[in-house]
Design a protein around this motif. Structure first.
Motif, PDB file in Angstrom:
ATOM      1  N   ASN A   1       0.822  -1.212   0.000  1.00  6.69           N
ATOM      2  CA  ASN A   1       0.000   0.000   0.000  1.00  6.69           C
ATOM      3  C   ASN A   1       0.857   1.263   0.000  1.00  6.69           C
ATOM      4  OD1 ASN A   1      -2.392  -1.457   0.020  1.00  6.69           O
ATOM      5  ND2 ASN A   1      -2.545  -1.473   2.256  1.00  6.69           N
ATOM      6  N   ILE A   2       1.880   1.295   0.843  1.00  8.60           N
ATOM      7  CA  ILE A   2       2.692   2.512   0.954  1.00  8.60           C
ATOM      8  C   ILE A   2       3.551   2.727  -0.286  1.00  8.60           C
ATOM      9  CG2 ILE A   2       4.572   3.611   2.238  1.00  8.60           C
ATOM     10  CD1 ILE A   2       3.415   2.395   4.776  1.00  8.60           C
ATOM     11  N   ILE A   3       4.177   1.676  -0.783  1.00 12.31           N
ATOM     12  CA  ILE A   3       5.029   1.819  -1.973  1.00 12.31           C
ATOM     13  C   ILE A   3       4.202   2.244  -3.182  1.00 12.31           C
ATOM     14  CG2 ILE A   3       6.488   0.560  -3.620  1.00 12.31           C
ATOM     15  CD1 ILE A   3       7.481  -1.113  -1.192  1.00 12.31           C
ATOM     16  N   HIS A   4       3.046   1.615  -3.363  1.00 13.57           N
ATOM     17  CA  HIS A   4       2.230   1.953  -4.531  1.00 13.57           C
ATOM     18  C   HIS A   4       1.690   3.381  -4.444  1.00 13.57           C
ATOM     19  CE1 HIS A   4      -0.142   1.305  -8.093  1.00 13.57           C
ATOM     20  NE2 HIS A   4      -1.244   1.657  -7.454  1.00 13.57           N
TER      21      HIS A   4
ATOM     22  N   ALA B   1      11.340  -2.699  -8.818  1.00 13.06           N
ATOM     23  CA  ALA B   1      10.442  -2.702  -9.978  1.00 13.06           C
ATOM     24  C   ALA B   1       9.877  -1.314 -10.262  1.00 13.06           C
ATOM     25  CB  ALA B   1       9.305  -3.696  -9.750  1.00 13.06           C
ATOM     26  N   TYR B   2       9.493  -0.595  -9.213  1.00 11.36           N
ATOM     27  CA  TYR B   2       8.948   0.760  -9.412  1.00 11.36           C
ATOM     28  C   TYR B   2      10.034   1.720  -9.892  1.00 11.36           C
ATOM     29  CZ  TYR B   2       4.261  -0.189  -7.669  1.00 11.36           C
ATOM     30  OH  TYR B   2       2.966  -0.654  -7.526  1.00 11.36           O
ATOM     31  N   ARG B   3      11.263   1.489  -9.463  1.00  8.46           N
ATOM     32  CA  ARG B   3      12.371   2.305  -9.972  1.00  8.46           C
ATOM     33  C   ARG B   3      12.608   1.994 -11.452  1.00  8.46           C
ATOM     34  NH1 ARG B   3      17.110   5.065  -8.386  1.00  8.46           N
ATOM     35  NH2 ARG B   3      16.506   4.927  -6.194  1.00  8.46           N
ATOM     36  N   SER B   4      12.611   0.697 -11.796  1.00  7.58           N
ATOM     37  CA  SER B   4      12.888   0.294 -13.183  1.00  7.58           C
ATOM     38  C   SER B   4      11.790   0.727 -14.148  1.00  7.58           C
ATOM     39  CB  SER B   4      13.062  -1.230 -13.248  1.00  7.58           C
ATOM     40  OG  SER B   4      14.171  -1.647 -12.485  1.00  7.58           O
ATOM     41  N   GLN B   5      10.531   0.521 -13.730  1.00  6.05           N
ATOM     42  CA  GLN B   5       9.424   0.811 -14.644  1.00  6.05           C
ATOM     43  C   GLN B   5       9.029   2.282 -14.663  1.00  6.05           C
ATOM     44  OE1 GLN B   5       6.084  -1.845 -14.320  1.00  6.05           O
ATOM     45  NE2 GLN B   5       4.721  -0.538 -15.513  1.00  6.05           N
TER      46      GLN B   5
ATOM     47  N   ILE C   1      11.636  -5.331  -1.232  1.00  7.54           N
ATOM     48  CA  ILE C   1      12.852  -4.958  -1.978  1.00  7.54           C
ATOM     49  C   ILE C   1      12.567  -4.980  -3.472  1.00  7.54           C
ATOM     50  CG2 ILE C   1      15.200  -5.668  -2.593  1.00  7.54           C
ATOM     51  CD1 ILE C   1      15.391  -6.953   0.196  1.00  7.54           C
ATOM     52  N   LYS C   2      11.949  -6.062  -3.920  1.00  6.70           N
ATOM     53  CA  LYS C   2      11.689  -6.228  -5.346  1.00  6.70           C
ATOM     54  C   LYS C   2      10.659  -5.220  -5.856  1.00  6.70           C
ATOM     55  CE  LYS C   2      14.728  -9.317  -6.020  1.00  6.70           C
ATOM     56  NZ  LYS C   2      15.921  -8.946  -6.807  1.00  6.70           N
ATOM     57  N   MET C   3       9.718  -4.826  -5.007  1.00  5.53           N
ATOM     58  CA  MET C   3       8.777  -3.775  -5.392  1.00  5.53           C
ATOM     59  C   MET C   3       9.502  -2.462  -5.625  1.00  5.53           C
ATOM     60  SD  MET C   3       5.162  -4.049  -3.360  1.00  5.53           S
ATOM     61  CE  MET C   3       4.497  -2.721  -4.373  1.00  5.53           C
TER      62      MET C   3
ATOM     63  N   PHE D   1      13.079   5.012  -5.176  1.00  6.94           N
ATOM     64  CA  PHE D   1      12.778   4.176  -4.021  1.00  6.94           C
ATOM     65  C   PHE D   1      14.007   3.326  -3.720  1.00  6.94           C
ATOM     66  CE2 PHE D   1       7.937   3.922  -5.142  1.00  6.94           C
ATOM     67  CZ  PHE D   1       7.819   5.290  -4.920  1.00  6.94           C
ATOM     68  N   ILE D   2      14.497   3.391  -2.476  1.00  8.19           N
ATOM     69  CA  ILE D   2      15.678   2.635  -2.079  1.00  8.19           C
ATOM     70  C   ILE D   2      15.332   1.706  -0.922  1.00  8.19           C
ATOM     71  CG2 ILE D   2      17.268   4.416  -2.880  1.00  8.19           C
ATOM     72  CD1 ILE D   2      17.605   5.289   0.067  1.00  8.19           C
ATOM     73  N   SER D   3      16.169   0.683  -0.726  1.00 11.28           N
ATOM     74  CA  SER D   3      15.945  -0.283   0.347  1.00 11.28           C
ATOM     75  C   SER D   3      17.204  -0.447   1.178  1.00 11.28           C
ATOM     76  CB  SER D   3      15.544  -1.647  -0.230  1.00 11.28           C
ATOM     77  OG  SER D   3      14.351  -1.562  -0.970  1.00 11.28           O
ATOM     78  N   ALA D   4      17.026  -0.549   2.483  1.00 11.62           N
ATOM     79  CA  ALA D   4      18.132  -0.781   3.407  1.00 11.62           C
ATOM     80  C   ALA D   4      17.813  -1.994   4.268  1.00 11.62           C
ATOM     81  CB  ALA D   4      18.364   0.440   4.294  1.00 11.62           C
TER      82      ALA D   4
END
Length: 310
Positions: free
Chosen positions: A90-93, A150-154, A145-147, A159-162
């Motif tokens: 929900n938050i990423i989208h 994917a949102y960065r690529s598409q 992580i993969k979301m 969006f970064i992940s730690a």
């Protein structure tokens, strides 16, 4: 990230989220948006969409998660995978929909294969089977992580992940069954001392090796990464050193002041044999932890005494 940036810290009352808020406040950020779980159920898609429409944050720290120790992870398997996937989805989208400038997603070192080489390099993700006891939680975090990737690529989202190592500190969870090993030991030794118990039983052999990072160090690392890191690949956050559970238990016993015996119940599971993060990537960027383990446990114990014994 400008000082007037509108920053949403999801999970601000938890140990990690509150550390991020402290780091932001310390650096002069004042436009911080927070919601308790009673005010906003992050698992509710429509509620999260309305929140983003209403508040329009420019930056998001995604620290909200359902977390727990080995017992909780293995007992509430469905809750751990559903709640975490729902929250982060929900938050990423919505961060994408509402054109958030930057988002930091926080995962966990449990994303790595159970028998991955040590120390754990970012490249080792998805190269082997996970630790069975926390597989649902790990899969949820891997999905996050993969979301972000994917949102960065598409869409080009920043969006970064730690991935932090094992955490402890202010506002930790000291539940007798559902907490992680370090806070669980603080509580167990404190209660044993208060009750004059002759011994404390500890799960497992004491042989597994673990790395521990003080939560306020992680809060500062998150702010550092938000300002200085932008890449598809996730990044480890840790101290680069570990110790055995046996040595950890002796250290906590000394700090708490308990003088009884330690009994290791070898019939109980040990979990992953070792989880040491390779933090060379983070160190190369210029960030290192400040709080050593002895000092951090003393601070955590004082917080425990303040909140759980009054």
């Amino acid at each position: 990230m400008e000082k007037e940036a509108k920053i949403f810290v999801a999970g601000h009352r938890g140990m990690v989220g509150s550390a991020i808020v402290r780091a932001l406040t310390k650096e002069g950020y004042r436009n911080i948006i927070t919601r308790t779980s009673q005010e906003l159920d992050l698992r509710d898609q429509s509620a999260v969409a309305y929140f983003f429409t209403l508040e329009k944050p420019t930056h998001v720290f995604l620290a909200a998660a359902k977390v727990g120790g080995i017992i909780a992870n293995n007992t509430y398997r469905a809750d751990f995978i559903y709640d975490n996937i729902a929250i982060q989805t929900n938050i990423i989208h919505q961060s994408h929909i509402h054109k958030v400038e930057k988002l930091l997603f926080l995962g966990s070192s449990c994303i790595y294969p159970k028998h991955a080489p040590q120390p754990l390099k970012e490249d080792y993700l998805l190269t082997g089977t996970l630790e069975p006891t926390n597989e649902p939680y790990a899969i949820a975090k891997i999905a996050g992580i993969k979301m972000c990737e994917a949102y960065r690529s598409q869409y080009g989202c920043d969006f970064i992940s730690a991935m932090p190592t094992n955490l402890y500190g202010i506002n930790d969870n000291y539940h007798p069954q559902n907490s992680h090993v370090l806070p669980a030991l603080i509580r167990r030794f404190h209660e044993a001392k208060a009750q004059n118990l002759p011994e404390v039983i500890i799960w497992g052999t004491g042989a597994p090796l673990r790395e521990f990072l003080f939560a306020d160090d992680l809060g500062e690392a998150c702010l550092f990464l938000m300002k200085n890191y932008s890449a598809l690949e996730f990044i480890n956050v840790g101290v680069g050193e570990d110790l055995s559970i046996r040595d950890l238990a002796h250290l906590i016993r000394t700090i708490v002041g308990y003088e009884g015996k330690l009994i290791f119940d070898t019939e109980k599971p040990d979990g992953t044999p070792r989880k040491l993060m390779d933090v060379s990537k983070l160190h190369a960027l210029g960030w290192r932890h400040k709080v050593d383990l002895h000092q951090g446990i003393e601070l955590a114990y004082q917080d425990f005494l303040l909140k759980y014994t009054n």
